[in-house]
Every structure is written in structure tokens, then in C-alpha cells.
Design a protein around this motif. Structure first.
Motif, PDB file in Angstrom:
ATOM      1  N   HIS A 115      -7.176  -7.569   0.319  1.00  0.00           N
ATOM      2  CA  HIS A 115      -7.281  -6.788  -0.919  1.00  0.00           C
ATOM      3  C   HIS A 115      -5.907  -6.468  -1.514  1.00  0.00           C
ATOM      4  CE1 HIS A 115      -9.710  -4.538  -3.765  1.00  0.00           C
ATOM      5  NE2 HIS A 115      -8.788  -3.593  -3.732  1.00  0.00           N
ATOM      6  N   SER A 116      -4.854  -6.528  -0.693  1.00  0.00           N
ATOM      7  CA  SER A 116      -3.518  -6.234  -1.222  1.00  0.00           C
ATOM      8  C   SER A 116      -3.164  -7.181  -2.367  1.00  0.00           C
ATOM      9  CB  SER A 116      -2.473  -6.334  -0.110  1.00  0.00           C
ATOM     10  OG  SER A 116      -2.299  -7.684   0.311  1.00  0.00           O
ATOM     11  N   TYR A 123       0.830  -1.213   0.000  1.00  0.00           N
ATOM     12  CA  TYR A 123       0.000   0.000   0.000  1.00  0.00           C
ATOM     13  C   TYR A 123       0.862   1.261   0.000  1.00  0.00           C
ATOM     14  CZ  TYR A 123      -4.301  -2.632   0.686  1.00  0.00           C
ATOM     15  OH  TYR A 123      -5.355  -3.464   0.504  1.00  0.00           O
ATOM     16  N   TRP A 134     -12.058  -3.890  -7.989  1.00  0.00           N
ATOM     17  CA  TRP A 134     -13.035  -4.953  -7.746  1.00  0.00           C
ATOM     18  C   TRP A 134     -12.962  -5.361  -6.277  1.00  0.00           C
ATOM     19  CZ3 TRP A 134     -16.029  -7.796 -11.508  1.00  0.00           C
ATOM     20  CH2 TRP A 134     -16.740  -8.871 -10.969  1.00  0.00           C
ATOM     21  N   MET A 135     -14.024  -5.067  -5.522  1.00  0.00           N
ATOM     22  CA  MET A 135     -14.048  -5.407  -4.094  1.00  0.00           C
ATOM     23  C   MET A 135     -14.776  -6.727  -3.885  1.00  0.00           C
ATOM     24  SD  MET A 135     -12.479  -2.789  -2.988  1.00  0.00           S
ATOM     25  CE  MET A 135     -11.972  -1.297  -3.844  1.00  0.00           C
ATOM     26  N   ASP A 136     -14.103  -7.698  -3.323  1.00  0.00           N
ATOM     27  CA  ASP A 136     -14.701  -8.999  -3.064  1.00  0.00           C
ATOM     28  C   ASP A 136     -14.926  -9.192  -1.575  1.00  0.00           C
ATOM     29  OD1 ASP A 136     -15.346 -10.473  -5.273  1.00  0.00           O
ATOM     30  OD2 ASP A 136     -13.269 -11.041  -5.659  1.00  0.00           O
ATOM     31  N   SER A 137     -15.782 -10.156  -1.232  1.00  0.00           N
ATOM     32  CA  SER A 137     -15.929 -10.580   0.157  1.00  0.00           C
ATOM     33  C   SER A 137     -16.029 -12.098   0.169  1.00  0.00           C
ATOM     34  CB  SER A 137     -17.169  -9.948   0.803  1.00  0.00           C
ATOM     35  OG  SER A 137     -18.333 -10.286   0.069  1.00  0.00           O
ATOM     36  N   ARG A 187      -5.108  -8.058  -4.660  1.00  0.00           N
ATOM     37  CA  ARG A 187      -5.734  -7.517  -5.873  1.00  0.00           C
ATOM     38  C   ARG A 187      -4.789  -6.602  -6.651  1.00  0.00           C
ATOM     39  NH1 ARG A 187      -9.996  -9.869  -8.242  1.00  0.00           N
ATOM     40  NH2 ARG A 187     -11.562 -10.501  -6.723  1.00  0.00           N
ATOM     41  N   SER A 200      -7.907  -3.858  -9.121  1.00  0.00           N
ATOM     42  CA  SER A 200      -7.906  -3.375  -7.733  1.00  0.00           C
ATOM     43  C   SER A 200      -9.211  -2.671  -7.379  1.00  0.00           C
ATOM     44  CB  SER A 200      -6.721  -2.430  -7.509  1.00  0.00           C
ATOM     45  OG  SER A 200      -6.814  -1.306  -8.377  1.00  0.00           O
ATOM     46  N   ARG A 210      -9.466  -6.925   5.835  1.00  0.00           N
ATOM     47  CA  ARG A 210      -9.930  -6.572   4.491  1.00  0.00           C
ATOM     48  C   ARG A 210      -8.787  -5.949   3.683  1.00  0.00           C
ATOM     49  NH1 ARG A 210     -14.474  -2.017   3.052  1.00  0.00           N
ATOM     50  NH2 ARG A 210     -15.127  -2.846   1.041  1.00  0.00           N
ATOM     51  N   ARG A 211      -8.018  -5.081   4.334  1.00  0.00           N
ATOM     52  CA  ARG A 211      -6.883  -4.446   3.647  1.00  0.00           C
ATOM     53  C   ARG A 211      -5.842  -5.488   3.239  1.00  0.00           C
ATOM     54  NH1 ARG A 211      -3.480  -0.610   7.352  1.00  0.00           N
ATOM     55  NH2 ARG A 211      -2.747  -2.649   8.077  1.00  0.00           N
TER      56      ARG A 211
END
Length: 283
Positions: A209-210, A143, A241-244, A212, A239, A205-206
Motif C-alpha cells: 500500500h505504500s 509511512y 483506495w484499498m486493493d488486494s 499508493r 491512498s 499489505r503495508r
């Protein structure tokens, strides 16, 4: 062509021989040996489901109880204890190696752009080195460099700086007696559980997502090196695109392979050839 190739070809022989894989033969053999472990064949399918269900439950409960359930120091201690007693030395070495490889990639970008950021120092050489907040720090480094690159032109420099693409000797504590010798994918499934418990919802979450940003790093390397090869390993993992509830261990394993491919390409650009026969120890 040998008779066995025509009549009963081995998948592993083909994977090892595949000339399109840009990795050191010793590393390829280490990965294949890890993939052929009994735990990868029999335990991983179960561990993958159990891990995903437990992590999903933890994530749901944490939205009601949104505080840190476990100090990060405790998570580090648990992970190192688990790696020492239940994970094969080859898998541990691959894990330590990933931290070094990713740091080398991040520092290559820092050294070859005008970004105002000091090279990062996360290069663990021992199993114990993974216990010093390495997991959290290596996500934060991704990040930090991306944010620092905001507004920086991504063009090839006059001369590429290939400093620090080496892999130091890695100590996976091969002489330590282990209760099990799990493969790396099964180990990641189990390690993801305390990881989700120790981090806050936003920290977890961070961290997830890294991964991505793999395509982002490949694009940056392609632009800085003026080399389309890096783009061949993209997976359209945008990046934005937010997934869960994603399969984190699977994503982490692919992320590690992508980093290895990109690192091998940098080594090739620096020396003109892929490293093919680095001396290595095996289980």
C-alpha cells in the motif's frame, strides 16, 4: 529528417529522444537497455503470472498460518544472493538507485516543512547494502514522514533547501560473473515471492500500500515547491483506495519511474536544468 525515421521508425529511438522525459540521458539509456533484454520480452510475461499466482496462494495460506514463515534476515540474504547471480548489473544499479532517489525525496520534504523528524539515512551504495533490511526500512520511511506531516501546513518555505539531491557512485558488482542477466521487472517478479513469505500479512499489505502514496508525495512536492509539474505524473492512485491481489512488480516499477521523474524535477529546480549527460557504466 533521416530516412529511417520516415520509413521504419524505431520505438526505442523515439523513447530515447522524447524531449518530454525529464531524465538524464544516461539513465534513459540504462532503462531502455534493461527493457530490451530477452528476459523482459520472453520470461517476464510468464514470471508475472507465476509470481502473482504464488503470492496470492501465500497470502491465502498465511491467513490460516499467520506467523512469519521466514526471518527477515533470510529474505535479505536470498534477495542479495539472487541479485548477484541472476540479475544484470544495470538492473541492480537501477534498483540501488531507487532507494537513494526515494530517500532524497523523503528528506527534501522533511527539510522543507516544519515536520519534527530527522532526515532518513537509507542511501545504500552497494548491492550488499540492499541486504540490511533496506526493503522494509524504505517502506517504513514513507509511512513515518506522512504520519509526522499530520497537521503540518504544506506551504512553500521562504527558501527551498535542495541539500542531498546527489546520487553517489553505485556499486552493482559489475565484475561478478552471473548465471543470468535478468531485467529489473522480471527480477521484481521473482523477488516478490520470498518477500510475501517473509513478511506477515499486515506487513506485506503495508508495504504494497505504500506505493499508493505516490500521488500523495507528488501533491506534497507540488505544494511545497509551488510547482504544478509534479501533478502531471499522478495516476489517481488514491491512498484511500484499498486493493488486494494487485500486480505488485508492475506497481513497483511504475513507482520507481515516478520517483525518478520527481527527483529530476527537484534537480531542475535546484540548478535550472535537467541533468542530461551524467557519466555511467553499462552492461
Amino acid at each position: 529528417m533521416p530516412q529511417f525515421v520516415r520509413t521504419d521508425p524505431s520505438m526505442w529511438e523515439a523513447v530515447y529522444a522524447d524531449p518530454s522525459v525529464p531524465l538524464d540521458r544516461a539513465l534513459v539509456r540504462q532503462i531502455i537497455d534493461d527493457q530490451r533484454r530477452l528476459s523482459r520480452r520472453w520470461l517476464y510475461p510468464v514470471a508475472r503470472v507465476v509470481s502473482r499466482v504464488l503470492v496470492a496462494l501465500v497470502s491465502i495460506v498465511k491467513r490460516v498460518l499467520p506467523f512469519r514463515w521466514m526471518p527477515l534476515r533470510t529474505m535479505d540474504t536470498l534477495c542479495v544472493w539472487f541479485l548477484r547471480r541472476f540479475v544484470s548489473p544495470d538492473a541492480v544499479e537501477l534498483l540501488i538507485r531507487h532507494f537513494v532517489v526515494e530517500t532524497n525525496l523523503v528528506n527534501f520534504i522533511i527539510r522543507n516543512t516544519s515536520v519534527e523528524m530527522e532526515p532518513v539515512t537509507l542511501r545504500p551504495e552497494t548491492l550488499a547494502g540492499l541486504g540490511d533490511s533496506a526493503v522494509v526500512e524504505h517502506d517504513v520511511n514513507v509511512y513515518d514522514v506522512l504520519i509526522a506531516l499530520d497537521g503540518i501546513p504544506l506551504t512553500p518555505p521562504e527558501h527551498l533547501d535542495f541539500t542531498q539531491l546527489d546520487i553517489p557512485h553505485l556499486d552493482a558488482e559489475r565484475r561478478r560473473r552471473r548465471l543470468l542477466n535478468l531485467d529489473i521487472q522480471t527480477a521484481l517478479c521473482f523477488m516478490n515471492i520470498p518477500f510475501s513469505m517473509a513478511l506477515t500479512v499486515e506487513e506485506y499489505r503495508r508495504a504494497v500500500h505504500s506505493i499508493r502514496f505516490d500521488d500523495s508525495f507528488l501533491e506534497i512536492l507540488a505544494l511545497v515547491c509551488d510547482d504544478d509539474t509534479f501533478r502531471h505524473w499522478k495516476l489517481a492512485g488514491m491512498s484511500l483506495w484499498m486493493d488486494s491481489n494487485v500486480d505488485v512488480p508492475r506497481m513497483v516499477y511504475r513507482h520507481a519511474l515516478v520517483c525518478e521523474y520527481a527527483h529530476a524535477q527537484l534537480v531542475k529546480l535546484s540548478g535550472g536544468a535537467y541533468p542530461r549527460e551524467t557519466p555511467a557504466a553499462f552492461d
